[in-house]
Scaffold this active site. Structure first.
Site, short mmCIF file in Angstrom:
data_model
loop_
_atom_site.label_atom_id
_atom_site.label_comp_id
_atom_site.label_asym_id
_atom_site.label_seq_id
_atom_site.Cartn_x
_atom_site.Cartn_y
_atom_site.Cartn_z
CB CYS A 240 -0.62 0.15 1.16
SG CYS A 240 -0.56 0.94 3.16
CB CYS A 293 6.22 7.32 -30.77
SG CYS A 293 4.54 7.53 -29.20
CB CYS A 298 1.97 10.02 -31.03
SG CYS A 298 3.28 10.90 -30.35
#
Lengths: 386, 386
Positions: A240, A293, A298
């Protein structure tokens, strides 16, 4: 047995109590037009004073803008509150989580809201703070196939004249949601900010992404995704994350401050701004898009951008050689043109950049074993060894 | 005429409504001991996780500390909320102002609190957020002779064992109140943070002051006071300052983050941290005390400090020669030992440092004529010309 008179008195008393409570909770009335008048009753006087101070030319234009906030947690809720108090025109909130007492170590939500959906609880508080802001809420997970289409449809058609939103702010806590936002913003050419806070709560960042113009989230990919390892297999069961109202409030402040600079056109919008709380260190850098990319949209936006005249906030390339010659994704860093700013290596940028998802359902915590301060080179070596 | 049955039904209905509302507004129950258990119902799980993450050794020790916040405005209210959500032991709030709608462009207060005293409104909200924090409020102006004595008495005797508070946070908006805090902290040897936001809302700072060890507020004096000009004669009638929830939230975040580092002993407490929003520039510096400081208690603390072994956070002097050889107060700047930090000149530090008081009673605003970006040298020249 009470008399009728006694019962009537009791009713009167209870009605007065209820009336008092409802008066206390009533929001202020709507205000048609932002005024600069300096009176105690004007919630906009201190914002409109930005014009008089020579900071912003046309503050009231903020009412024309629509901003989407994705993720209404520790960063997103404060982001939404700041925009609401600044008088943004329309605010669109996405989240699918519920408020829990475990969220009370961050700003915004209050214990009595436990159990409510984050978007509903946030909208109620925000409308009470500023009824002039038009707030829309969407209570679903944007990463499922069906919801992703609904999500992009909202982004494309929700501004005040039915067109695309003016800005998307990512305040999510996991890679998958960041990639969903990145995919949507590349496809529909939407400008956005990414933000994040580390799982040890003492660093954070914001990144400004104009598709085709600055690196997208897939151009400078988080290492796990770049090597096609499933994020879920890397998560340690029962870990956590820590969080602090300070770090999250500061990151939200950076996010909204740069949002105001972008929308109202004052100052300089920072491409990447990091925050390291232990030493009060604030790395800034400019990340150029990666010509190879993985996201085809993009690459398409990059081609479009190459053909158009560069706007003022364009990336100024001074040094195009990647700092890490051997990095396999061709990530390159560009110096800031101002010499007052720090230049950082990619490893410093990346180590601060991402945070593990909120483990709200986790019942037990084990010792965290991953080192949040591991460098890019070390991570690359680890991944290659897998 | 209603029957008794009808009246009784009506009473039952009203009582149920009231019960529902009071349940909604009820704060969570007190928690005797901070637990690390990761369940949705534990408001401390994400803070106690700082131990597991290796950031803080003993987070629960925060309950032993008492912090005084002076000024519950745009910075002070968020500061108090962050400390409350972090679970500070005791919080002592000072202010003498009322909440107004004109404050709604900053975080924390809500429209329905208009007209209430800031300390009462804040205490109600904060107790609801975290009933484990012991909140004391003082609704008076600390700068009057009589109140100043009451103020120092509270600072000297209000921690959890009846001794002095562990830290004082100045979140006031005028020189006079800053000097009152400085005088008190020098006399009674109290460690404190000064904070401020500029009147154009786009810069701010925090400064950590350990009497005798780092510069006090009179060692590196605001220019007006150093030349014995009355602050009131310099204020322009009708000027109203701008403010933003972003800048104030960020300054509060820096203040509380450094407070946590100081109290819980992790990371490095920054002596002076500035924030310039237009360029995302964050100057840091270390200010040494002035041996000829006007405050005799500061000079006394300096002598005491010279005689005792230096603690870990002591100022490391590298270069003692003043950067401005000609400055008449002998202010000297010391390089940060880390080379990742910016070195700034005193003019950059000072120009960001102070803000005009809140002009809540002002009805009309004139154009602001003073230049917020004037340098130290220019100001010195102006003062000499007066």
């Amino acid at each position: 047995m009470s008399t009728v008179k006694e019962l009537q008195d009791k009713i009167k008393e209870l009605e007065e109590k209820l009336e008092k409570i409802s008066q206390k909770n009533v929001a202020r009335k709507k205000i048609d037009e932002m005024s600069s008048e300096v009176v105690d009753s004007n919630p906009y006087s201190r914002l409109m004073a930005l014009k008089r101070m020579g900071i912003v030319n046309n503050y009231e234009k903020i009412r024309d803008y629509t901003v989407a906030v994705v993720g209404i947690g520790g960063v997103g809720s404060v982001t939404a509150e700041m925009l609401t108090r600044c008088g943004i025109g329309r605010l669109i909130l996405f989240d699918y989580d519920k408020v829990e007492l475990a969220n009370m170590n961050r700003l915004f939500f209050q214990p009595h809201q436990s159990g409510l959906s984050k978007v509903d609880a946030a909208a109620e508080t925000l409308r009470n703070i500023n009824p002039d802001v038009d707030i829309h809420t969407y209570n679903y997970n944007i990463t499922t196939v069906e919801n992703f289409d609904k999500f992009t449809e909202v982004l494309r058609s929700s501004n005040l004249t039915g067109g695309p939103v003016d800005l998307v702010l990512s305040c999510v806590d996991n890679f998958e949601a960041r990639f969903a936002i990145n995919t949507a913003c590349n496809e529909f050419n939407l400008t956005w900010f990414e933000s994040g806070v580390s799982e040890n709560a003492v660093s954070g960042h914001i990144q400004f992404i104009i598709p085709g113009e600055t690196a997208c989230f897939a151009c400078a990919p988080p290492l796990i995704v770049a090597s096609n390892i499933d994020e879920k297999t890397l998560k340690r069961d029962g870990v956590c994350a820590a969080s602090l109202p300070t770090t999250m409030g500061i990151v939200a402040g950076f996010l909204v401050q740069n949002t105001l600079k972008y929308l109202l056109q004052f100052g300089q919008v920072t491409n990447y701004l990091g925050y390291s709380a232990l030493t009060d260190f604030f790395p800034t850098m400019t990340l150029k898009p990666n010509p190879s990319c993985d996201d085809s949209n993009c690459r398409l936006r990059q081609k479009e951008f190459a053909l158009k005249p560069k706007p003022e906030i364009a990336v100024e390339a001074k040094e195009e050689k990647p700092i890490h010659d051997d990095n396999e994704w061709g990530i390159s860093l560009v110096d800031e043109s101002e010499d007052t700013k720090e230049q950082v290596t990619i490893s410093e940028g990346v180590q601060l950049a991402y945070t593990l998802p909120n483990q709200t359902a986790v019942e037990e915590c084990e010792e965290a074993t991953a080192d949040a301060d591991v460098s890019l080179d070390e991570l690359m070596a680890q991944m290659k060894a897998i």
